[in-house]
Motif scaffolding. Structure first.
Motif, short mmCIF file in Angstrom:
data_model
loop_
_atom_site.label_atom_id
_atom_site.label_comp_id
_atom_site.label_asym_id
_atom_site.label_seq_id
_atom_site.Cartn_x
_atom_site.Cartn_y
_atom_site.Cartn_z
N ILE A 5 50.71 34.92 47.14
CA ILE A 5 50.27 33.69 46.49
C ILE A 5 48.83 33.86 46.02
CG2 ILE A 5 49.92 31.20 46.75
CD1 ILE A 5 51.84 31.32 49.15
N PHE A 6 48.60 33.49 44.76
CA PHE A 6 47.24 33.47 44.21
C PHE A 6 46.90 32.02 43.88
CE2 PHE A 6 48.29 37.84 43.99
CZ PHE A 6 47.07 38.53 44.04
N MET A 81 41.77 35.67 37.69
CA MET A 81 42.80 35.71 38.73
C MET A 81 43.94 36.65 38.33
SD MET A 81 45.07 32.55 40.29
CE MET A 81 45.69 32.08 38.67
N PHE A 82 44.38 36.56 37.08
CA PHE A 82 45.45 37.42 36.59
C PHE A 82 45.07 38.90 36.73
CE2 PHE A 82 46.96 33.96 33.39
CZ PHE A 82 47.56 33.27 34.44
N LYS A 83 43.81 39.22 36.43
CA LYS A 83 43.35 40.61 36.51
C LYS A 83 43.32 41.10 37.95
CE LYS A 83 41.50 44.26 34.38
NZ LYS A 83 41.15 45.16 35.48
N PHE A 99 51.51 32.56 41.18
CA PHE A 99 50.28 31.96 40.70
C PHE A 99 50.39 30.44 40.88
CE2 PHE A 99 50.48 35.90 38.11
CZ PHE A 99 49.30 36.48 38.55
N LEU A 100 49.43 29.86 41.58
CA LEU A 100 49.56 28.46 41.97
C LEU A 100 48.27 27.70 41.73
CD1 LEU A 100 51.13 26.16 43.33
CD2 LEU A 100 50.44 27.10 45.55
N PHE A 179 50.11 39.06 27.26
CA PHE A 179 50.43 37.74 26.72
C PHE A 179 49.67 36.65 27.48
CE2 PHE A 179 54.00 40.25 25.26
CZ PHE A 179 54.27 39.72 24.01
N HIS A 180 49.58 36.81 28.78
CA HIS A 180 48.98 35.77 29.61
C HIS A 180 47.47 35.70 29.48
CE1 HIS A 180 52.66 34.57 31.76
NE2 HIS A 180 53.01 35.84 31.63
N VAL A 181 46.85 36.78 29.02
CA VAL A 181 45.39 36.77 28.87
C VAL A 181 44.96 36.73 27.41
CG1 VAL A 181 44.98 37.93 31.07
CG2 VAL A 181 45.28 39.30 28.99
#
Length: 230
Positions: A5-6, A81-83, A99-100, A179-181
């Motif tokens: 969990i992030f 956070m994604f990185k 991802f929360l 895509f997410h960044v």
């Protein structure tokens, strides 16, 4: 299979000026998360935009792995956070990343439903525990068609988009990371990922969590009652 969990957080407490029910509280959302985790193979990473010691969440420091970032806004904090999730070598390709955002409530044992889902079905892309209430009344979705899946413990439906809280395998995360960044706006981002990569999102029915926003919470479940028990 392990869940990582992030949890995205910043220096905030109590409620805020968003469209919330009167009983909403950030700390209760976090306590609820801790109380609803039943599995042992779960890591909780706190991604804090700012200093952890300046916020109430410092009281729970023994319950999470901490990462402090300096962003100043939700978009940049999310990208950092994604990185972090991408670079952590302790996360295996078949592990799950959750991802929360910090304004969700959960149903007890949600993690067991997720492990069961990924054990039962192959070829899954993204999963959300939130059953978006707007999909049931907004005119934009009058012609929405969904495919229904069933695991051993729950029902799931395809949905065209979700918010910033979702579950994905590390392997798929590496493939879709760019895509997410690079894309902004949740709805537009998910549509682009579907069009360009053919990905789909499964949503729990009924919801196993909810984004705590007035008139948009996962239906059927009495979330206020769940909040009262915290």
């Amino acid at each position: 299979m392990k869940i990582h969990i992030f949890y995205s957080h910043y220096n905030v407490e109590g409620t805020d000026n968003k469209f919330r029910p009167s009983w909403f509280d950030y700390e209760k959302c976090f306590i609820n998360l801790l109380d609803t985790i039943e599995g042992k193979d779960i890591d909780l990473h706190l991604i804090m935009d700012g200093k952890i010691e300046n916020n109430w969440i410092h009281k729970y420091k023994h319950r999470y792995i901490s990462h402090e970032v300096t962003a100043g806004n939700m978009r940049d904090a999310g990208w950092q956070m994604f990185k972090i999730a991408l670079d952590l070598v302790t996360i295996k390709d078949d592990d799950l990343i959750y991802f929360l955002e910090n304004d969700y409530l959960h149903i007890k044992g949600w993690d067991k439903h997720i492990i069961n889902l990924f054990s039962c079905l192959e070829g899954l892309n993204y999963v959300t525990l939130y059953d978006h209430y707007d999909k049931y009344f907004a005119q934009d979705y009058d012609n929405l068609a969904s495919k229904i899946f069933v695991s051993d413990t729950h029902h799931w439906r395809t949905t065209p988009s979700t918010c910033g809280s979702f579950i994905v395998s590390k392997k798929l995360w590496k493939e879709d990371y760019v895509f997410h960044v690079s894309l902004e706006g949740d709805h537009n981002k998910w549509l682009a990922i579907n069009e360009q990569k053919g990905r789909f999102i499964l949503s729990a029915v009924p919801g196993l969590s909810t984004h705590v926003m007035s008139n948009l919470m996962s239906p059927i479940i009495d979330w206020e009652q769940i909040n009262k028990k915290i």
